[in-house]
Structures are given as C-alpha cells and as structure tokens.
Write a protein that holds these residues in place. Structure first.
Motif, PDB file in Angstrom:
ATOM      1  N   VAL A 167      -3.469 -13.211 -13.494  1.00 20.18           N
ATOM      2  CA  VAL A 167      -4.379 -13.141 -12.350  1.00 20.18           C
ATOM      3  C   VAL A 167      -3.800 -13.854 -11.128  1.00 20.18           C
ATOM      4  O   VAL A 167      -3.940 -13.377 -10.002  1.00 20.18           O
ATOM      5  CB  VAL A 167      -5.763 -13.729 -12.715  1.00 20.18           C
ATOM      6  N   VAL A 168      -3.144 -14.964 -11.343  1.00 15.31           N
ATOM      7  CA  VAL A 168      -2.691 -15.808 -10.231  1.00 15.31           C
ATOM      8  C   VAL A 168      -1.880 -15.030  -9.184  1.00 15.31           C
ATOM      9  O   VAL A 168      -2.189 -15.089  -7.990  1.00 15.31           O
ATOM     10  CB  VAL A 168      -1.926 -17.048 -10.748  1.00 15.31           C
ATOM     11  N   PRO A 169      -0.851 -14.253  -9.570  1.00 15.45           N
ATOM     12  CA  PRO A 169      -0.082 -13.558  -8.531  1.00 15.45           C
ATOM     13  C   PRO A 169      -0.811 -12.369  -7.899  1.00 15.45           C
ATOM     14  O   PRO A 169      -0.343 -11.812  -6.907  1.00 15.45           O
ATOM     15  CB  PRO A 169       1.185 -13.095  -9.259  1.00 15.45           C
ATOM     16  N   THR A 170      -1.967 -11.990  -8.433  1.00 19.80           N
ATOM     17  CA  THR A 170      -2.718 -10.888  -7.813  1.00 19.80           C
ATOM     18  C   THR A 170      -3.640 -11.364  -6.700  1.00 19.80           C
ATOM     19  O   THR A 170      -4.081 -10.568  -5.874  1.00 19.80           O
ATOM     20  CB  THR A 170      -3.572 -10.127  -8.858  1.00 19.80           C
ATOM     21  N   LEU A 171      -3.941 -12.655  -6.659  1.00 20.63           N
ATOM     22  CA  LEU A 171      -4.918 -13.170  -5.698  1.00 20.63           C
ATOM     23  C   LEU A 171      -4.536 -12.931  -4.229  1.00 20.63           C
ATOM     24  O   LEU A 171      -5.411 -12.572  -3.432  1.00 20.63           O
ATOM     25  CB  LEU A 171      -5.196 -14.646  -5.965  1.00 20.63           C
ATOM     26  N   PRO A 172      -3.269 -13.097  -3.826  1.00 16.26           N
ATOM     27  CA  PRO A 172      -2.939 -12.842  -2.416  1.00 16.26           C
ATOM     28  C   PRO A 172      -3.249 -11.414  -1.950  1.00 16.26           C
ATOM     29  O   PRO A 172      -3.509 -11.187  -0.775  1.00 16.26           O
ATOM     30  CB  PRO A 172      -1.437 -13.135  -2.337  1.00 16.26           C
ATOM     31  N   MET A 173      -3.272 -10.465  -2.883  1.00 18.90           N
ATOM     32  CA  MET A 173      -3.588  -9.086  -2.518  1.00 18.90           C
ATOM     33  C   MET A 173      -4.963  -8.992  -1.860  1.00 18.90           C
ATOM     34  O   MET A 173      -5.179  -8.199  -0.948  1.00 18.90           O
ATOM     35  CB  MET A 173      -3.544  -8.189  -3.753  1.00 18.90           C
ATOM     36  N   PHE A 174      -5.895  -9.826  -2.306  1.00 15.48           N
ATOM     37  CA  PHE A 174      -7.257  -9.758  -1.785  1.00 15.48           C
ATOM     38  C   PHE A 174      -7.378 -10.339  -0.378  1.00 15.48           C
ATOM     39  O   PHE A 174      -8.413 -10.175   0.279  1.00 15.48           O
ATOM     40  CB  PHE A 174      -8.227 -10.437  -2.749  1.00 15.48           C
ATOM     41  N   LEU A 175      -6.352 -10.995   0.088  1.00 13.69           N
ATOM     42  CA  LEU A 175      -6.285 -11.427   1.480  1.00 13.69           C
ATOM     43  C   LEU A 175      -5.430 -10.467   2.304  1.00 13.69           C
ATOM     44  O   LEU A 175      -5.749 -10.163   3.448  1.00 13.69           O
ATOM     45  CB  LEU A 175      -5.705 -12.848   1.574  1.00 13.69           C
ATOM     46  N   LEU A 176      -4.351 -10.005   1.700  1.00  9.87           N
ATOM     47  CA  LEU A 176      -3.422  -9.115   2.409  1.00  9.87           C
ATOM     48  C   LEU A 176      -4.045  -7.749   2.699  1.00  9.87           C
ATOM     49  O   LEU A 176      -3.950  -7.244   3.815  1.00  9.87           O
ATOM     50  CB  LEU A 176      -2.134  -8.960   1.591  1.00  9.87           C
ATOM     51  N   PHE A 177      -4.677  -7.139   1.697  1.00 12.20           N
ATOM     52  CA  PHE A 177      -5.243  -5.798   1.877  1.00 12.20           C
ATOM     53  C   PHE A 177      -6.249  -5.726   3.026  1.00 12.20           C
ATOM     54  O   PHE A 177      -6.125  -4.861   3.900  1.00 12.20           O
ATOM     55  CB  PHE A 177      -5.861  -5.287   0.570  1.00 12.20           C
ATOM     56  N   PRO A 178      -7.259  -6.616   3.087  1.00 10.86           N
ATOM     57  CA  PRO A 178      -8.209  -6.498   4.201  1.00 10.86           C
ATOM     58  C   PRO A 178      -7.574  -6.782   5.558  1.00 10.86           C
ATOM     59  O   PRO A 178      -8.024  -6.255   6.576  1.00 10.86           O
ATOM     60  CB  PRO A 178      -9.295  -7.520   3.902  1.00 10.86           C
ATOM     61  N   TRP A 179      -6.520  -7.587   5.589  1.00 11.98           N
ATOM     62  CA  TRP A 179      -5.828  -7.851   6.848  1.00 11.98           C
ATOM     63  C   TRP A 179      -5.031  -6.612   7.280  1.00 11.98           C
ATOM     64  O   TRP A 179      -5.015  -6.262   8.468  1.00 11.98           O
ATOM     65  CB  TRP A 179      -4.897  -9.059   6.690  1.00 11.98           C
ATOM     66  N   LEU A 180      -4.390  -5.949   6.329  1.00  7.72           N
ATOM     67  CA  LEU A 180      -3.582  -4.765   6.648  1.00  7.72           C
ATOM     68  C   LEU A 180      -4.425  -3.528   6.962  1.00  7.72           C
ATOM     69  O   LEU A 180      -4.012  -2.692   7.778  1.00  7.72           O
ATOM     70  CB  LEU A 180      -2.659  -4.425   5.471  1.00  7.72           C
ATOM     71  N   LEU A 181      -5.552  -3.387   6.308  1.00  6.38           N
ATOM     72  CA  LEU A 181      -6.341  -2.151   6.393  1.00  6.38           C
ATOM     73  C   LEU A 181      -6.598  -1.663   7.815  1.00  6.38           C
ATOM     74  O   LEU A 181      -6.295  -0.508   8.130  1.00  6.38           O
ATOM     75  CB  LEU A 181      -7.646  -2.298   5.616  1.00  6.38           C
ATOM     76  N   PRO A 182      -7.117  -2.471   8.727  1.00  4.54           N
ATOM     77  CA  PRO A 182      -7.351  -1.955  10.082  1.00  4.54           C
ATOM     78  C   PRO A 182      -6.059  -1.700  10.862  1.00  4.54           C
ATOM     79  O   PRO A 182      -6.057  -0.987  11.856  1.00  4.54           O
ATOM     80  CB  PRO A 182      -8.186  -3.041  10.755  1.00  4.54           C
ATOM     81  N   ARG A 183      -4.960  -2.266  10.413  1.00  6.04           N
ATOM     82  CA  ARG A 183      -3.688  -2.134  11.118  1.00  6.04           C
ATOM     83  C   ARG A 183      -2.836  -0.975  10.608  1.00  6.04           C
ATOM     84  O   ARG A 183      -2.053  -0.408  11.362  1.00  6.04           O
ATOM     85  CB  ARG A 183      -2.890  -3.437  10.989  1.00  6.04           C
ATOM     86  N   ALA A 184      -2.967  -0.640   9.318  1.00  2.00           N
ATOM     87  CA  ALA A 184      -2.046   0.330   8.734  1.00  2.00           C
ATOM     88  C   ALA A 184      -2.730   1.477   7.999  1.00  2.00           C
ATOM     89  O   ALA A 184      -2.061   2.397   7.550  1.00  2.00           O
ATOM     90  CB  ALA A 184      -1.093  -0.393   7.775  1.00  2.00           C
ATOM     91  N   GLY A 185      -4.045   1.441   7.840  1.00  2.00           N
ATOM     92  CA  GLY A 185      -4.738   2.489   7.091  1.00  2.00           C
ATOM     93  C   GLY A 185      -4.771   2.162   5.606  1.00  2.00           C
ATOM     94  O   GLY A 185      -4.074   1.269   5.122  1.00  2.00           O
ATOM     95  N   PHE A 186      -5.572   2.945   4.893  1.00  2.00           N
ATOM     96  CA  PHE A 186      -5.837   2.654   3.487  1.00  2.00           C
ATOM     97  C   PHE A 186      -4.603   2.742   2.601  1.00  2.00           C
ATOM     98  O   PHE A 186      -4.265   1.799   1.893  1.00  2.00           O
ATOM     99  CB  PHE A 186      -6.927   3.589   2.943  1.00  2.00           C
ATOM    100  N   TRP A 187      -3.926   3.874   2.588  1.00  2.00           N
ATOM    101  CA  TRP A 187      -2.849   4.102   1.624  1.00  2.00           C
ATOM    102  C   TRP A 187      -1.663   3.173   1.857  1.00  2.00           C
ATOM    103  O   TRP A 187      -1.094   2.640   0.897  1.00  2.00           O
ATOM    104  CB  TRP A 187      -2.424   5.560   1.611  1.00  2.00           C
ATOM    105  N   ILE A 188      -1.295   2.976   3.089  1.00  2.00           N
ATOM    106  CA  ILE A 188      -0.178   2.067   3.382  1.00  2.00           C
ATOM    107  C   ILE A 188      -0.564   0.635   3.014  1.00  2.00           C
ATOM    108  O   ILE A 188       0.221  -0.091   2.402  1.00  2.00           O
ATOM    109  CB  ILE A 188       0.255   2.184   4.859  1.00  2.00           C
ATOM    110  N   SER A 189      -1.775   0.232   3.358  1.00  2.00           N
ATOM    111  CA  SER A 189      -2.247  -1.116   3.011  1.00  2.00           C
ATOM    112  C   SER A 189      -2.267  -1.313   1.504  1.00  2.00           C
ATOM    113  O   SER A 189      -1.826  -2.353   0.998  1.00  2.00           O
ATOM    114  CB  SER A 189      -3.650  -1.349   3.580  1.00  2.00           C
TER     115      SER A 189
END
Length: 116
Positions: free
Chosen positions: A67-89
């Motif tokens: 679980v530990v290395p998956t946690l940053p994804m939950f910060l990165l994805f919402p930050w990327l989403l408005p900038r890059a779209g769903f699939w790229i994020s």
C-alpha cells in the motif's frame, strides 16, 4: 459452483455499491474506498475456504507493504487530471506507482523484507 457464483456476486455487488456511493458523494465514496475492501473480502473468502492462518497473515502483511508506494498516486492523479485529462493522468499515476513500488522494494530489501 454455486458457492463460486455467490462469491462473485457478493464481490461485484460491493464494488458496484461503492461506485454508486462515490457518485452520490465524493466524501462518502472516498471514505468507503479508503477502507481496504478488497483485502477484507480476500481475507473473508480465504477464511471461509479454510485457508491456513499463515496465508491470511502473509496476505495482510504484504498488503501493508504494498500500500505504501501507492499512496502518492492519490495526490498525483487529482493534481494531473485538470491539466492532462483522465487517461494521461491515470497512465502517469500508474507509471509513477510502478516506479515507486520498485524503489520501495529495493529499499525494503535492505531491511530483509522481500516484496519481489
């Protein structure tokens, strides 16, 4: 065979329920998704199927370390989403998670914990 169908229906039903909760409220959906539902289901099914305690212990222990290395994804994805779209994020988030997992596995190896 009926047990296997029951198992699939219960598991799928829980995933659908969580998805519907997430549609109704991001906060409630996030809360329920933060629960280790898949892990809990796996532990329950393994227990019902009379798996040895050592298998349940291994599953719970390794889940913690994974679980530990998956946690940053939950910060990165919402930050990327408005900038890059769903699939790229999603793709970048998954790639970063894989890289972090590899780094995490190498780090833990130094402490005698083998993930790979």
């Amino acid at each position: 065979m009926p047990y296997l169908i029951f198992k699939y229906l219960v598991t799928a039903g829980i995933i659908v329920l969580v998805t519907e909760l997430a549609k109704a409220s991001g906060k409630i959906g996030g809360l329920v998704l933060a629960l280790p539902i898949v892990t809990l289901l796996a532990l329950v099914w393994l227990h019902v199927e009379k798996a040895p305690d050592s298998q349940l212990t291994d599953l719970a222990t390794y889940t913690f370390w994974y679980v530990v290395p998956t946690l940053p994804m939950f910060l990165l994805f919402p930050w990327l989403l408005p900038r890059a779209g769903f699939w790229i994020s999603l793709g970048i988030s998954m790639l970063v998670t894989v890289v972090l997992f590899a780094v995490w596995a190498l780090l833990l190896r130094r402490f005698g914990i083998e993930l790979l």
